[in-house]
Write an enzyme that holds these catalytic residues in place. Sequence first.
Site, PDB file in Angstrom:
ATOM      1  N   HIS A  81      -2.874   9.137 -20.703  1.00 21.28           N
ATOM      2  CA  HIS A  81      -3.180   8.681 -19.341  1.00 21.28           C
ATOM      3  C   HIS A  81      -2.457   9.583 -18.338  1.00 21.28           C
ATOM      4  O   HIS A  81      -1.249   9.793 -18.466  1.00 21.28           O
ATOM      5  CB  HIS A  81      -2.711   7.239 -19.138  1.00 21.28           C
ATOM      6  CG  HIS A  81      -3.545   6.224 -19.863  1.00 21.28           C
ATOM      7  ND1 HIS A  81      -3.628   4.912 -19.470  1.00 21.28           N
ATOM      8  CD2 HIS A  81      -4.344   6.332 -20.949  1.00 21.28           C
ATOM      9  CE1 HIS A  81      -4.429   4.250 -20.285  1.00 21.28           C
ATOM     10  NE2 HIS A  81      -4.876   5.092 -21.199  1.00 21.28           N
ATOM     11  N   TYR A 210      -1.021  -2.034 -12.450  1.00 21.05           N
ATOM     12  CA  TYR A 210       0.100  -2.937 -12.158  1.00 21.05           C
ATOM     13  C   TYR A 210      -0.215  -3.608 -10.820  1.00 21.05           C
ATOM     14  O   TYR A 210      -0.307  -2.930  -9.804  1.00 21.05           O
ATOM     15  CB  TYR A 210       1.408  -2.159 -12.018  1.00 21.05           C
ATOM     16  CG  TYR A 210       1.953  -1.585 -13.308  1.00 21.05           C
ATOM     17  CD1 TYR A 210       1.473  -0.393 -13.849  1.00 21.05           C
ATOM     18  CD2 TYR A 210       2.981  -2.234 -13.990  1.00 21.05           C
ATOM     19  CE1 TYR A 210       1.994   0.125 -15.033  1.00 21.05           C
ATOM     20  CE2 TYR A 210       3.510  -1.708 -15.170  1.00 21.05           C
ATOM     21  CZ  TYR A 210       3.012  -0.542 -15.687  1.00 21.05           C
ATOM     22  OH  TYR A 210       3.526  -0.024 -16.856  1.00 21.05           O
ATOM     23  N   PRO A 302       9.924  -5.339 -19.407  1.00 19.29           N
ATOM     24  CA  PRO A 302       8.894  -4.381 -19.832  1.00 19.29           C
ATOM     25  C   PRO A 302       8.128  -3.688 -18.697  1.00 19.29           C
ATOM     26  O   PRO A 302       7.315  -2.806 -18.964  1.00 19.29           O
ATOM     27  CB  PRO A 302       7.938  -5.231 -20.679  1.00 19.29           C
ATOM     28  CG  PRO A 302       8.200  -6.640 -20.282  1.00 19.29           C
ATOM     29  CD  PRO A 302       9.601  -6.716 -19.801  1.00 19.29           C
ATOM     30  N   LYS A 306       9.854   0.955 -20.812  1.00 20.19           N
ATOM     31  CA  LYS A 306      10.940   1.871 -21.206  1.00 20.19           C
ATOM     32  C   LYS A 306      11.630   1.530 -22.533  1.00 20.19           C
ATOM     33  O   LYS A 306      12.307   2.382 -23.116  1.00 20.19           O
ATOM     34  CB  LYS A 306      12.018   1.903 -20.098  1.00 20.19           C
ATOM     35  CG  LYS A 306      11.579   2.614 -18.855  1.00 20.19           C
ATOM     36  CD  LYS A 306      11.653   4.116 -19.024  1.00 20.19           C
ATOM     37  CE  LYS A 306      10.769   4.863 -18.069  1.00 20.19           C
ATOM     38  NZ  LYS A 306       9.530   5.378 -18.613  1.00 20.19           N
ATOM     39  N   TYR A 394       8.537   7.234 -14.769  1.00 22.49           N
ATOM     40  CA  TYR A 394       7.541   6.588 -15.633  1.00 22.49           C
ATOM     41  C   TYR A 394       7.176   7.471 -16.832  1.00 22.49           C
ATOM     42  O   TYR A 394       7.066   6.983 -17.955  1.00 22.49           O
ATOM     43  CB  TYR A 394       6.293   6.237 -14.803  1.00 22.49           C
ATOM     44  CG  TYR A 394       5.390   5.237 -15.503  1.00 22.49           C
ATOM     45  CD1 TYR A 394       5.675   3.874 -15.482  1.00 22.49           C
ATOM     46  CD2 TYR A 394       4.269   5.658 -16.202  1.00 22.49           C
ATOM     47  CE1 TYR A 394       4.872   2.959 -16.146  1.00 22.49           C
ATOM     48  CE2 TYR A 394       3.448   4.758 -16.874  1.00 22.49           C
ATOM     49  CZ  TYR A 394       3.751   3.406 -16.831  1.00 22.49           C
ATOM     50  OH  TYR A 394       2.959   2.507 -17.497  1.00 22.49           O
TER      51      TYR A 394
END
Length: 401
Positions: A81, A210, A302, A306, A394
């Site tokens: 992604h 998100y 979560p 990570k 990220y």
Amino acid sequence: MANVGARKLNPTPVAIVGAGPAGLLLSHLLHLEGVESIVLEVRTREEIEGTIRAGVLEQGTVDLLKQIGAGERLAREGFVHHGIELRFALRGHRIDLTELTGGKAITVYAQHEVIKDLVKARLDAGGSIVFEAKNVTVHDLETDAPKVRYEKDGAPHELACDFIAGCDGFHGVCRSSIPEALRTEYLRSYPFGWFGILTQAPPSSHELIYSLHDRGFALVSTRSPTIQRLYFQCDPHDRVEAWSDDRIWRELRTRLETLEGWEPKEGPVMQKGIIAMRSFVCEPMQHGRLFLAGDAAHIVPPTGAKGLNLAVADVRVLARALVERYHNGSDAALRAYSATALRRIWKAQRFSWWMTSMLHQFPDNNRYQKRLQLAELDYVTTSRAAATALAENYVGLPFDG
Ligand code: RFL
Ligand code: PHB
């Protein structure tokens, strides 16, 4: 730490407690450098290979798994992604991870698939994993001859080793073997949990979403072209049975709605569960001949994806330190293990806390704090500097940073 330089190599130089990502990867990294180990795991192979957990691998995790020969299926079946979507105030905003980080990406590949690949790599290389090792206890940590005792098929065993790696997760036995007076624990609990589902449906989106909604957080992730993983913020004390498929999908539709009328692709819910959210660090991560790695030493909520990646980063540092010990006789990197690992861990703690704070409804947040959350999201999605900070965290900070 006592010097082991003059001693003959122990038949089992390193005893590893726990066959999660941390324990299995450590065992394989050591093996590749000629240092052997035994992994003691309380559960069965079927159980560890079937437990549904993480899904997002950082670029560095993917690169490492490929380098050590455990990344072939990952390369074939994982989904790369290049961005994620942040959704709030009924609008989606893409964060272009690859463009903002100079070419990095994340890969969606389930943790239990990583476990299968690592177990296979260990067994193919003749590595030893003792499944169903019961009542594991660690002893003589402050001497240069530590031991692990356990039971297998009802019979007691004692394993003499040079070093013990505590890779036994948050509820394991290793952390509590460090005397309480010698460790400091940092804890932050969150007043919500995540309700996670696996559903049989096509992907709703080609990138993770998100979302912050007035009713709380929601996340759209994926596992395969036919299986999807979605989560939504819930009361941590809620009961799974209180959530029918209909109720789950109604909640997800609401929390993911946009002005354009976006809806997730629905299907039967194959699995559902509630996950507690906490941030936790134990310092130091070592005591005598015991070294903690992964969830045994720290937990992140979560939201930043990570946990597994941090476990990988820890054992990379630990493997290097142990290899230096055996190859060059130097204890320096082992002595520095906790301090080295904690620098990266605290940055991941910060990022996971920040993502969690930005994206969830907190019961005691007042109107002012809710507007600040929206301002933060607005800033992150419109400022290149802010988006870059999110993106570089990220996809994963450098292993040695
Ligand atoms: P694990 O995976 O908990 O493995 C520990 C192993 O030790 C065994 N064990 C023992 N063995 C012998 N004797 C004992 N006394 C023992 N006690 C325990 C256990 O059976 C187990 O096999 O720890 P490790 O290796 O440190 O790995 C950590 C990761 O599993 C964890 O951080 C992640 O799953 C967190 N996480 C995520 N991390 C990511 O990087 N990306 C994600 O997208 C992500 N999503 C998640 C997550 C965790 C989740 N849950 C369920 C907490 C999503 C979820 C829902
Ligand atoms: C997952 O796919 O399980 C997942 C994805 C992103 C997260 C956490 C979990 O932040």
